[in-house]
Write an enzyme that holds these catalytic residues in place. Structure first.
Site, PDB file in Angstrom:
ATOM      1  N   SER A 196      -2.233   4.305   3.659  1.00  0.00           N
ATOM      2  CA  SER A 196      -3.485   3.609   2.943  1.00  0.00           C
ATOM      3  C   SER A 196      -4.059   2.696   3.943  1.00  0.00           C
ATOM      4  CB  SER A 196      -2.673   2.777   1.709  1.00  0.00           C
ATOM      5  OG  SER A 196      -1.627   1.806   2.448  1.00  0.00           O
ATOM      6  N   GLY A 244       0.957  -1.027  -0.059  1.00  0.00           N
ATOM      7  CA  GLY A 244       0.109  -0.068  -0.140  1.00  0.00           C
ATOM      8  C   GLY A 244       0.869   1.304   0.038  1.00  0.00           C
ATOM      9  N   THR A 290      11.257  -2.723  11.766  1.00  0.00           N
ATOM     10  CA  THR A 290      12.584  -2.501  11.103  1.00  0.00           C
ATOM     11  C   THR A 290      12.926  -1.203  10.734  1.00  0.00           C
ATOM     12  OG1 THR A 290      11.241  -2.436   8.970  1.00  0.00           O
ATOM     13  CG2 THR A 290      11.976  -4.674   9.632  1.00  0.00           C
ATOM     14  N   SER A 330      -0.674  -1.008   7.304  1.00  0.00           N
ATOM     15  CA  SER A 330      -0.196  -1.477   8.536  1.00  0.00           C
ATOM     16  C   SER A 330      -1.315  -1.956   9.381  1.00  0.00           C
ATOM     17  CB  SER A 330       0.666  -0.628   9.304  1.00  0.00           C
ATOM     18  OG  SER A 330       2.086  -0.320   8.662  1.00  0.00           O
ATOM     19  N   HIS A 383       1.605   2.754  16.561  1.00  0.00           N
ATOM     20  CA  HIS A 383       1.668   1.515  16.336  1.00  0.00           C
ATOM     21  C   HIS A 383       1.806   0.729  17.594  1.00  0.00           C
ATOM     22  CE1 HIS A 383       2.737   1.071  11.747  1.00  0.00           C
ATOM     23  NE2 HIS A 383       2.547   2.312  11.938  1.00  0.00           N
ATOM     24  N   ALA A 439       1.608   5.265   1.083  1.00  0.00           N
ATOM     25  CA  ALA A 439       1.480   6.208   2.639  1.00  0.00           C
ATOM     26  C   ALA A 439       0.079   6.449   3.096  1.00  0.00           C
ATOM     27  CB  ALA A 439       2.299   7.438   2.351  1.00  0.00           C
TER      28      ALA A 439
END
Length: 326
Positions: A167, A163, A188, A170, A205, A165
């Site tokens: 979108s 996807g 990461t 995540s 997150h 940015a």
């Protein structure tokens, strides 16, 4: 047949769902949200949650009130965990597996993951969504999610979620593993302490992740893929590639990263884990102005293609909507 541990075989639970919606039904009277208007246009309606357990209404079964619902025993001795309201997260009153769990999966699918984590839900447990309402866009979207949430844990199984940015890629990747009993979140990206926007993204997150998940902050993704056997959620390939450019000092010589990309693809192909990875779809954006920018874009695009070719599932997320790619 269901066999109680250490006891004789007994008949399977008879479960009848006479209604699965929240208290106001779905669509809700007078609600103008897109979910409710879509239901009206399709001439569909789900009635408020009502169930029969072994032929008996739930409120006539022996039950213990727990926070968010009931721990129920049917007349034939089956054990059922029931969410009595939207947002309810019923917790088991005692250890051991259930014959069925009736949960608000629209509101909190991670609760099913926690129940698996503590052993209350096993492969033999029947899983149903109740208290359903306009928190999900449509019955079709609910079924799409349920198909994965009910799916027994299998490995190896690889999913690539692509996807742009913001979108929703995540969130979709997280949604696919929320009901797994053991998850390692693989971050990461390198934490940029001086960048408040980056810190805010990291906090966002972290807040979404269930507390019982493990976290690994590393760029040695290939090493994790070679050794892991549970569920890995890797977020994401774009930040991994950026960190690899930094680690190798490869911004002036991008080809130095290619052996690490090859190593990652080999580990992805041979992993024994259940893996969901997020990556940026870079092919729809403007062409970067600098040679190194174009080299980075091309390398990430080729990495996406190679991972997708070695994945059981690949999906593209646009504006929060999911397109499964064949």
């Amino acid at each position: 047949m269901i066999r109680a541990e250490g006891g004789p075989a007994r008949d399977a639970l008879e479960l009848q769902l006479l209604g699965t919606a929240g208290p106001a039904g779905w669509p809700e009277v007078g609600c103008r949200c897109s979910s409710c208007t879509r239901m009206r246009a399709a001439r569909r309606r789900l009635e408020p949650t009502r169930v029969l357990l072994d032929g008996v209404p739930l409120d006539r079964c022996r039950r213990e009130e727990v926070d968010g619902g009931y721990d129920v025993r049917t007349p034939r001795g089956h054990r059922v965990l029931f969410a009595s309201r939207p947002g309810g997260r019923p917790r088991p009153s005692s250890p051991g597996p259930y014959d069925a769990v009736l949960l608000d999966l629209v509101g909190d699918p991670a609760h099913l993951g926690w129940l698996r984590h503590v052993g209350a839900v096993t492969p033999a447990t029947r899983i149903e969504a109740v208290q359903v309402d306009h928190r999900v866009s449509s019955p079709a979207e609910l079924e799409r999610r349920l198909e994965r949430w009910r799916r027994p844990f299998t490995a190896p199984w690889r999913t690539l979620v692509l996807g742009g940015a913001r979108s929703g890629k995540s969130e979709e990747a997280e949604r696919r593993v929320l009901t797994c009993p053991e998850v390692t979140y693989v971050a990461t990206g390198v934490m940029h302490a001086e960048d408040p926007d980056w810190r805010a993204r990291i906090r966002e997150h972290r807040v979404r992740r269930p507390r019982w998940w493990e976290t690994a902050e590393t760029i040695d993704v290939a090493g994790l893929l070679r050794t892991a056997s549970g569920t890995l959620l890797i977020d994401g390939m774009g930040t991994w590639l950026t960190a690899m450019f930094d680690a190798l000092g490869a911004w002036e010589y991008p080809r130095a990263v290619e052996p690490r990309v090859d190593e990652l693809v080999r580990a992805w192909r041979s992993t024994e884990a259940h893996v969901v990875a997020v990556s940026d779809e870079v092919g729809l954006s403007i062409v970067p102005e600098t040679p190194v920018g174009r080299a980075f874009r091309d390398l990430l695009g080729r990495l996406n293609q190679r991972l997708a070719a070695e994945s059981e599932e690949t999906a593209l997320v646009v504006a929060g909507r999911v397109l499964e790619l064949p």
